[in-house]
Design an enzyme around this catalytic site. Structure first.
Site, PDB file in Angstrom:
ATOM      1  N   TYR A 146       2.305   9.569   8.107  1.00  0.00           N
ATOM      2  CA  TYR A 146       0.936   9.160   7.757  1.00  0.00           C
ATOM      3  C   TYR A 146       0.129   8.892   9.033  1.00  0.00           C
ATOM      4  O   TYR A 146      -0.945   9.458   9.230  1.00  0.00           O
ATOM      5  CB  TYR A 146       1.013   7.913   6.883  1.00  0.00           C
ATOM      6  CG  TYR A 146      -0.304   7.388   6.374  1.00  0.00           C
ATOM      7  CD1 TYR A 146      -0.956   8.012   5.318  1.00  0.00           C
ATOM      8  CD2 TYR A 146      -0.883   6.240   6.928  1.00  0.00           C
ATOM      9  CE1 TYR A 146      -2.163   7.513   4.827  1.00  0.00           C
ATOM     10  CE2 TYR A 146      -2.080   5.747   6.438  1.00  0.00           C
ATOM     11  CZ  TYR A 146      -2.712   6.370   5.387  1.00  0.00           C
ATOM     12  OH  TYR A 146      -3.901   5.874   4.907  1.00  0.00           O
ATOM     13  N   SER A 190      -1.885  -5.282  -4.866  1.00  0.00           N
ATOM     14  CA  SER A 190      -1.494  -4.970  -6.256  1.00  0.00           C
ATOM     15  C   SER A 190      -0.111  -5.537  -6.554  1.00  0.00           C
ATOM     16  O   SER A 190       0.123  -6.069  -7.643  1.00  0.00           O
ATOM     17  CB  SER A 190      -1.559  -3.462  -6.507  1.00  0.00           C
ATOM     18  OG  SER A 190      -0.975  -2.757  -5.450  1.00  0.00           O
ATOM     19  N   ASN A 191       0.821  -5.466  -5.605  1.00  0.00           N
ATOM     20  CA  ASN A 191       2.153  -6.061  -5.848  1.00  0.00           C
ATOM     21  C   ASN A 191       2.039  -7.547  -6.167  1.00  0.00           C
ATOM     22  O   ASN A 191       2.571  -8.024  -7.165  1.00  0.00           O
ATOM     23  CB  ASN A 191       3.041  -5.925  -4.598  1.00  0.00           C
ATOM     24  CG  ASN A 191       3.813  -4.615  -4.574  1.00  0.00           C
ATOM     25  OD1 ASN A 191       3.542  -3.717  -5.381  1.00  0.00           O
ATOM     26  ND2 ASN A 191       4.753  -4.492  -3.665  1.00  0.00           N
ATOM     27  N   TYR A 205       7.515  -9.631   2.599  1.00  0.00           N
ATOM     28  CA  TYR A 205       8.335  -8.858   3.543  1.00  0.00           C
ATOM     29  C   TYR A 205       8.289  -9.560   4.904  1.00  0.00           C
ATOM     30  O   TYR A 205       7.214  -9.912   5.389  1.00  0.00           O
ATOM     31  CB  TYR A 205       7.822  -7.422   3.679  1.00  0.00           C
ATOM     32  CG  TYR A 205       7.824  -6.619   2.379  1.00  0.00           C
ATOM     33  CD1 TYR A 205       8.544  -7.035   1.257  1.00  0.00           C
ATOM     34  CD2 TYR A 205       7.100  -5.425   2.283  1.00  0.00           C
ATOM     35  CE1 TYR A 205       8.542  -6.285   0.083  1.00  0.00           C
ATOM     36  CE2 TYR A 205       7.094  -4.675   1.112  1.00  0.00           C
ATOM     37  CZ  TYR A 205       7.805  -5.117   0.012  1.00  0.00           C
ATOM     38  OH  TYR A 205       7.795  -4.378  -1.139  1.00  0.00           O
TER      39      TYR A 205
HETATM   40  P1  NAD Z   1      -4.720   6.815  -3.498  1.00  0.00           P
HETATM   41  O1  NAD Z   1      -3.272   7.147  -3.340  1.00  0.00           O
HETATM   42  O2  NAD Z   1      -5.118   5.985  -4.664  1.00  0.00           O
HETATM   43  O3  NAD Z   1      -5.580   8.152  -3.548  1.00  0.00           O
HETATM   44  C1  NAD Z   1      -5.226   9.346  -2.912  1.00  0.00           C
HETATM   45  C2  NAD Z   1      -5.614  10.516  -3.809  1.00  0.00           C
HETATM   46  O4  NAD Z   1      -5.315  11.747  -3.137  1.00  0.00           O
HETATM   47  C3  NAD Z   1      -4.823  10.527  -5.124  1.00  0.00           C
HETATM   48  O5  NAD Z   1      -5.695  10.797  -6.192  1.00  0.00           O
HETATM   49  C4  NAD Z   1      -3.831  11.664  -4.921  1.00  0.00           C
HETATM   50  O6  NAD Z   1      -3.372  12.236  -6.131  1.00  0.00           O
HETATM   51  C5  NAD Z   1      -4.628  12.614  -4.056  1.00  0.00           C
HETATM   52  N1  NAD Z   1      -3.799  13.539  -3.274  1.00  0.00           N
HETATM   53  C6  NAD Z   1      -2.743  13.232  -2.479  1.00  0.00           C
HETATM   54  N2  NAD Z   1      -2.251  14.341  -1.898  1.00  0.00           N
HETATM   55  C7  NAD Z   1      -3.022  15.382  -2.338  1.00  0.00           C
HETATM   56  C8  NAD Z   1      -3.021  16.785  -2.094  1.00  0.00           C
HETATM   57  N3  NAD Z   1      -2.121  17.354  -1.279  1.00  0.00           N
HETATM   58  N4  NAD Z   1      -3.959  17.549  -2.715  1.00  0.00           N
HETATM   59  C9  NAD Z   1      -4.871  16.988  -3.556  1.00  0.00           C
HETATM   60  N5  NAD Z   1      -4.925  15.668  -3.818  1.00  0.00           N
HETATM   61  C10 NAD Z   1      -4.007  14.866  -3.209  1.00  0.00           C
HETATM   62  O7  NAD Z   1      -5.172   6.158  -2.137  1.00  0.00           O
HETATM   63  P2  NAD Z   1      -6.564   5.477  -1.704  1.00  0.00           P
HETATM   64  O8  NAD Z   1      -6.304   4.069  -1.369  1.00  0.00           O
HETATM   65  O9  NAD Z   1      -7.635   5.805  -2.680  1.00  0.00           O
HETATM   66  O10 NAD Z   1      -6.847   6.238  -0.336  1.00  0.00           O
HETATM   67  C11 NAD Z   1      -7.710   7.362  -0.283  1.00  0.00           C
HETATM   68  C12 NAD Z   1      -7.918   7.805   1.156  1.00  0.00           C
HETATM   69  O11 NAD Z   1      -8.373   6.719   1.953  1.00  0.00           O
HETATM   70  C13 NAD Z   1      -6.643   8.331   1.819  1.00  0.00           C
HETATM   71  O12 NAD Z   1      -6.982   9.428   2.644  1.00  0.00           O
HETATM   72  C14 NAD Z   1      -6.182   7.169   2.659  1.00  0.00           C
HETATM   73  O13 NAD Z   1      -5.448   7.596   3.779  1.00  0.00           O
HETATM   74  C15 NAD Z   1      -7.508   6.532   3.055  1.00  0.00           C
HETATM   75  N6  NAD Z   1      -7.327   5.098   3.373  1.00  0.00           N
HETATM   76  C16 NAD Z   1      -7.231   4.160   2.374  1.00  0.00           C
HETATM   77  C17 NAD Z   1      -7.048   2.828   2.712  1.00  0.00           C
HETATM   78  C18 NAD Z   1      -6.968   1.739   1.667  1.00  0.00           C
HETATM   79  O14 NAD Z   1      -6.775   0.575   2.030  1.00  0.00           O
HETATM   80  N7  NAD Z   1      -7.143   2.003   0.387  1.00  0.00           N
HETATM   81  C19 NAD Z   1      -6.940   2.455   4.056  1.00  0.00           C
HETATM   82  C20 NAD Z   1      -7.003   3.432   5.028  1.00  0.00           C
HETATM   83  C21 NAD Z   1      -7.223   4.753   4.673  1.00  0.00           C
HETATM   84  N1  UDP Z   2       3.966  -6.581   1.981  1.00  0.00           N
HETATM   85  C1  UDP Z   2       4.619  -7.685   1.457  1.00  0.00           C
HETATM   86  N2  UDP Z   2       5.045  -7.644   0.170  1.00  0.00           N
HETATM   87  C2  UDP Z   2       4.833  -6.569  -0.643  1.00  0.00           C
HETATM   88  C3  UDP Z   2       4.134  -5.438  -0.113  1.00  0.00           C
HETATM   89  C4  UDP Z   2       3.724  -5.482   1.211  1.00  0.00           C
HETATM   90  O1  UDP Z   2       4.818  -8.700   2.156  1.00  0.00           O
HETATM   91  O2  UDP Z   2       5.237  -6.608  -1.819  1.00  0.00           O
HETATM   92  C5  UDP Z   2       3.469  -6.639   3.384  1.00  0.00           C
HETATM   93  C6  UDP Z   2       3.806  -5.411   4.228  1.00  0.00           C
HETATM   94  O3  UDP Z   2       5.068  -5.560   4.850  1.00  0.00           O
HETATM   95  C7  UDP Z   2       2.666  -5.439   5.235  1.00  0.00           C
HETATM   96  C8  UDP Z   2       1.486  -6.018   4.467  1.00  0.00           C
HETATM   97  O4  UDP Z   2       2.051  -6.656   3.328  1.00  0.00           O
HETATM   98  O5  UDP Z   2       2.963  -6.317   6.303  1.00  0.00           O
HETATM   99  C9  UDP Z   2       0.487  -4.960   3.994  1.00  0.00           C
HETATM  100  O6  UDP Z   2       1.226  -3.955   3.329  1.00  0.00           O
HETATM  101  P1  UDP Z   2       0.557  -2.726   2.583  1.00  0.00           P
HETATM  102  O7  UDP Z   2       1.673  -1.836   2.137  1.00  0.00           O
HETATM  103  O8  UDP Z   2      -0.401  -3.204   1.568  1.00  0.00           O
HETATM  104  O9  UDP Z   2      -0.336  -1.991   3.682  1.00  0.00           O
HETATM  105  P2  UDP Z   2      -0.129  -1.592   5.239  1.00  0.00           P
HETATM  106  O10 UDP Z   2       1.194  -2.086   5.740  1.00  0.00           O
HETATM  107  O11 UDP Z   2      -0.216  -0.114   5.238  1.00  0.00           O
HETATM  108  O12 UDP Z   2      -1.244  -2.283   5.893  1.00  0.00           O
END
Ligand code: NAD
Ligand code: UDP
Length: 312
Positions: A146, A190-191, A205
């Site tokens: 990623y 969400s968790n 964690y």
């Molecule tokens: P999400 O998993 O809910 O959404 C991702 C979407 O992309 C899903 O609908 C999935 O089915 C689709 N997808 C995945 N691979 C695909 C492929 N190969 N072809 C077509 N569709 C595909 O995640 P999200 O939180 O909505 O994140 C969306 C974007 O924002 C991602 O690019 C993610 O890297 C970026 N982002 C999100 C966060 C966050 O905190 N939510 C933080 C940093 C970056």
């Molecule tokens: N984390 C946690 N319990 C959980 C899920 C995640 O303590 O059930 C921690 C995880 O180790 C990280 C932080 O929460 O330090 C944020 O995790 P998340 O997966 O939401 O996003 P990211 O690590 O990509 O920022």
């Protein structure tokens, strides 16, 4: 004014579905492209009656072609358990997904927006993270598919811009939460909420001292539109997120208090390469767009808890 045709890849996911909704409210034609790897039909179901909304079942790693004015390239699983489920596919999605979006943008001289991430900073040695910091990323760990995928995508965006004058917009998103997250998503907000609502143990964690900054989805989407609407000289990368910084223990305490849960905290091993500290420096977004988040963690958590409470 003529309607714009806007492509949102990953439009059935958490952020994508909010973006599709707002773009339709702004009177655009919206094409939502998704392979439903983590996206869900229920996120876009309320939009399907709108004649300006179209869903295309397609994997962004394969090329596609149709007319567009703007592209929001957002397809990619964002939750660690999901992006680690098929790491090769995650990497391909980042790289080929970016390439295919850039090719289409070039064809129509369309603006193309890249959903990059705070993960490009890795386990950051600079705090808060500012756009000029190049990051501290393990190139072969379990998060690399990623982190390096998103870094590679940024490289492609800026090379297309330099080589072809492609109209790019790159945002680095920090942890965002809100309604339409999948309860099985595996990310911390969400968790914790799902565990609290079921009075189950809350899984911390490590020792829970690691920090994150949580942005409510509406604030972020408002920021996306500011960036996309800006003139072509503004390419980013620009950080977007909420600068409020919390430990995971503080987040758990907030969730327990706001849900009135009887859950207890349990401690689980810290996943490999889990960043210790994360907070965006958002001075650039403030200066460019006068953008900053308005929704406090407590208020955003209340709205998200309400969504999960009514989830059937
Ligand atoms: P999400 O998993 O809910 O959404 C991702 C979407 O992309 C899903 O609908 C999935 O089915 C689709 N997808 C995945 N691979 C695909 C492929 N190969 N072809 C077509 N569709 C595909 O995640 P999200 O939180 O909505 O994140 C969306 C974007 O924002 C991602 O690019 C993610 O890297 C970026 N982002 C999100 C966060 C966050 O905190 N939510 C933080 C940093 C970056
Ligand atoms: N984390 C946690 N319990 C959980 C899920 C995640 O303590 O059930 C921690 C995880 O180790 C990280 C932080 O929460 O330090 C944020 O995790 P998340 O997966 O939401 O996003 P990211 O690590 O990509 O920022």
């Amino acid at each position: 004014m003529q309607k714009k045709t806007v492509l949102v890849t990953g439009g059935a996911g958490f952020l994508g579905s909010h973006l599709c909704k707002v773009l339709l409210e702004r009177n655009n034609r919206v094409i939502c492209m998704d392979n439903f790897f983590t996206g869900r039909e229920r996120n876009i179901a309320p939009l399907k009656n709108n004649p300006d909304f179209e869903v295309v079942l397609h994997d962004v790693t394969s090329p596609y072609s149709f007319y567009v004015d703007e592209i929001y390239n957002r397809a990619c699983p964002a939750s660690p358990p999901h992006y680690q489920r098929d790491p090769v596919s995650t990497f391909k999605t980042c790289i080929f997904g970016a390439l295919n979006a850039l090719e289409l943008a070039d064809k129509w001289h369309a603006k193309v927006f890249q959903a990059s991430t705070s993960e490009v900073y890795g386990d950051a040695a600079v705090h808060p993270q500012v756009e000029t910091y190049w990051g501290n990323v393990n190139p072969h760990g379990i998060r690399s598919c990623y982190d390096e995928g998103k870094r590679g995508a940024e490289t492609l965006f800026f090379d297309y811009h330099r080589q072809n004058k492609t109209r790019i917009k790159v945002v680095r998103i920090f942890n965002t939460y809100g309604p339409n997250m999948n309860p099985e998503d595996g990310r911390v907000v969400s968790n914790f909420i799902m565990q609290a609502l079921k009075n189950e143990d809350i899984t911390i964690y490590g020792d829970g001292s690691q920090t994150r900054s949580f942005c409510y989805v509406d604030d972020l989407i408002r920021g996306f539109l500011c960036l996309m609407d800006s003139d072509d000289s503004v390419t980013g990368p620009v950080n977007m997120g909420n600068p409020g910084e919390f430990t995971m223990l503080e987040l758990a305490e907030n969730v327990i208090r706001l849900t009135g849960s009887k859950s207890k905290l349990v401690y689980r091993p810290l996943p490999q390469d889990d960043p210790k500290q994360r907070r965006p420096d958002i001075s650039l977004a403030k200066q460019l767009f006068n953008w900053e988040p308005e929704i406090k963690l407590e208020d955003g958590l209340k709205k998200t808890i309400e969504y999960f409470r009514n989830f059937k």
